[in-house]
Design a protein around this motif. Sequence first.
Motif, mmCIF file in Angstrom:
data_model
loop_
_atom_site.group_PDB
_atom_site.id
_atom_site.type_symbol
_atom_site.label_atom_id
_atom_site.label_comp_id
_atom_site.label_asym_id
_atom_site.label_seq_id
_atom_site.Cartn_x
_atom_site.Cartn_y
_atom_site.Cartn_z
ATOM 1 N N UNK A 124 0.954 -1.300 0.078
ATOM 2 C CA UNK A 124 0.050 -0.067 0.204
ATOM 3 C C UNK A 124 0.831 1.096 0.028
ATOM 4 N N UNK A 125 0.778 2.055 -0.968
ATOM 5 C CA UNK A 125 1.685 3.417 -1.026
ATOM 6 C C UNK A 125 0.872 4.616 -0.686
ATOM 7 N N UNK A 126 1.215 5.525 0.004
ATOM 8 C CA UNK A 126 0.352 6.568 0.379
ATOM 9 C C UNK A 126 1.512 7.708 0.681
ATOM 10 N N UNK A 127 0.940 9.041 0.795
ATOM 11 C CA UNK A 127 1.751 9.987 1.388
ATOM 12 C C UNK A 127 0.979 10.837 2.130
ATOM 13 N N UNK A 128 1.550 12.083 3.003
ATOM 14 C CA UNK A 128 0.622 12.490 3.861
ATOM 15 C C UNK A 128 -0.365 13.566 3.108
ATOM 16 N N UNK A 129 -0.003 13.799 1.872
ATOM 17 C CA UNK A 129 -1.511 14.460 0.994
ATOM 18 C C UNK A 129 -2.315 13.579 0.494
ATOM 19 N N UNK A 130 -1.906 12.151 0.276
ATOM 20 C CA UNK A 130 -2.978 11.308 -0.235
ATOM 21 C C UNK A 130 -2.978 10.131 0.771
ATOM 22 N N UNK A 131 -3.396 10.231 2.154
ATOM 23 C CA UNK A 131 -3.232 9.108 2.977
ATOM 24 C C UNK A 131 -3.871 7.629 2.416
ATOM 25 N N UNK A 132 -5.153 8.086 1.627
ATOM 26 C CA UNK A 132 -5.790 6.593 1.416
ATOM 27 C C UNK A 132 -6.337 5.762 2.512
ATOM 28 N N UNK A 133 -6.816 6.555 3.298
ATOM 29 C CA UNK A 133 -7.430 6.045 4.550
ATOM 30 C C UNK A 133 -8.475 4.840 4.283
ATOM 31 N N UNK A 134 -9.365 5.226 3.227
ATOM 32 C CA UNK A 134 -10.613 4.270 2.832
ATOM 33 C C UNK A 134 -9.727 3.246 2.132
ATOM 34 N N UNK A 135 -8.931 3.289 1.121
ATOM 35 C CA UNK A 135 -8.192 2.282 0.496
ATOM 36 C C UNK A 135 -7.471 1.426 1.547
ATOM 37 N N UNK A 136 -6.909 1.703 2.290
ATOM 38 C CA UNK A 136 -6.104 1.065 3.230
ATOM 39 C C UNK A 136 -7.276 -0.068 4.102
ATOM 40 N N UNK A 137 -8.126 0.736 4.793
ATOM 41 C CA UNK A 137 -9.181 0.089 5.537
ATOM 42 C C UNK A 137 -10.142 -0.964 4.483
ATOM 43 N N UNK A 138 -10.405 -0.479 3.553
ATOM 44 C CA UNK A 138 -11.152 -1.614 2.440
ATOM 45 C C UNK A 138 -10.277 -2.553 2.205
ATOM 46 N N UNK A 139 -9.085 -2.594 1.842
ATOM 47 C CA UNK A 139 -8.157 -3.539 1.658
ATOM 48 C C UNK A 139 -8.043 -4.438 2.483
ATOM 49 N N UNK A 140 -7.737 -4.025 3.866
ATOM 50 C CA UNK A 140 -7.598 -4.858 5.164
ATOM 51 C C UNK A 140 -9.111 -5.725 5.309
#
Length: 136
Positions: free
Chosen positions: A6-22
């Motif tokens: 999972x790749x993210x940055x402070x500007x693009x944290x991808x909280x939903x992507x991270x949670x959905x993937x888990x």
Amino acid sequence: MTSIQFFYSPDFPGIALRANARQALENLGMNQEMQETEAAPGQIGSPLPALAIDGEIVVSGLEPSVRELELLFADHVQERQEDFSCGECGVECGGMNCTENCTRCGKNGEASSMVARIIGFVILLIILFTAVKILA
């Protein structure tokens, strides 16, 4: 074993992507750890947040639903099994060193690879060439 990043940055944290993937991994019963990497925008060549399976970016710049990710992970697992399992006996052998009586993999569990046949043929040619040199 499948690698999920999972790749993210402070500007693009991808909280939903991270949670959905888990959640998708959990729903599928895949006890797979997801490696999280902070990356600079443009560093991976795709918009962030991004998700990679076995080094290939499969999601970037958007946050799919849990169900969409479940389908993505399931498809990847199925493709991987098709690549590495024998169609006749179901053993993950890649077509070599399989169980007895598997016509695709070999006879009686022995490898029937083209590379082995070529190597054997080359060795036979070397022996014949050496014998001709000795006799000549």
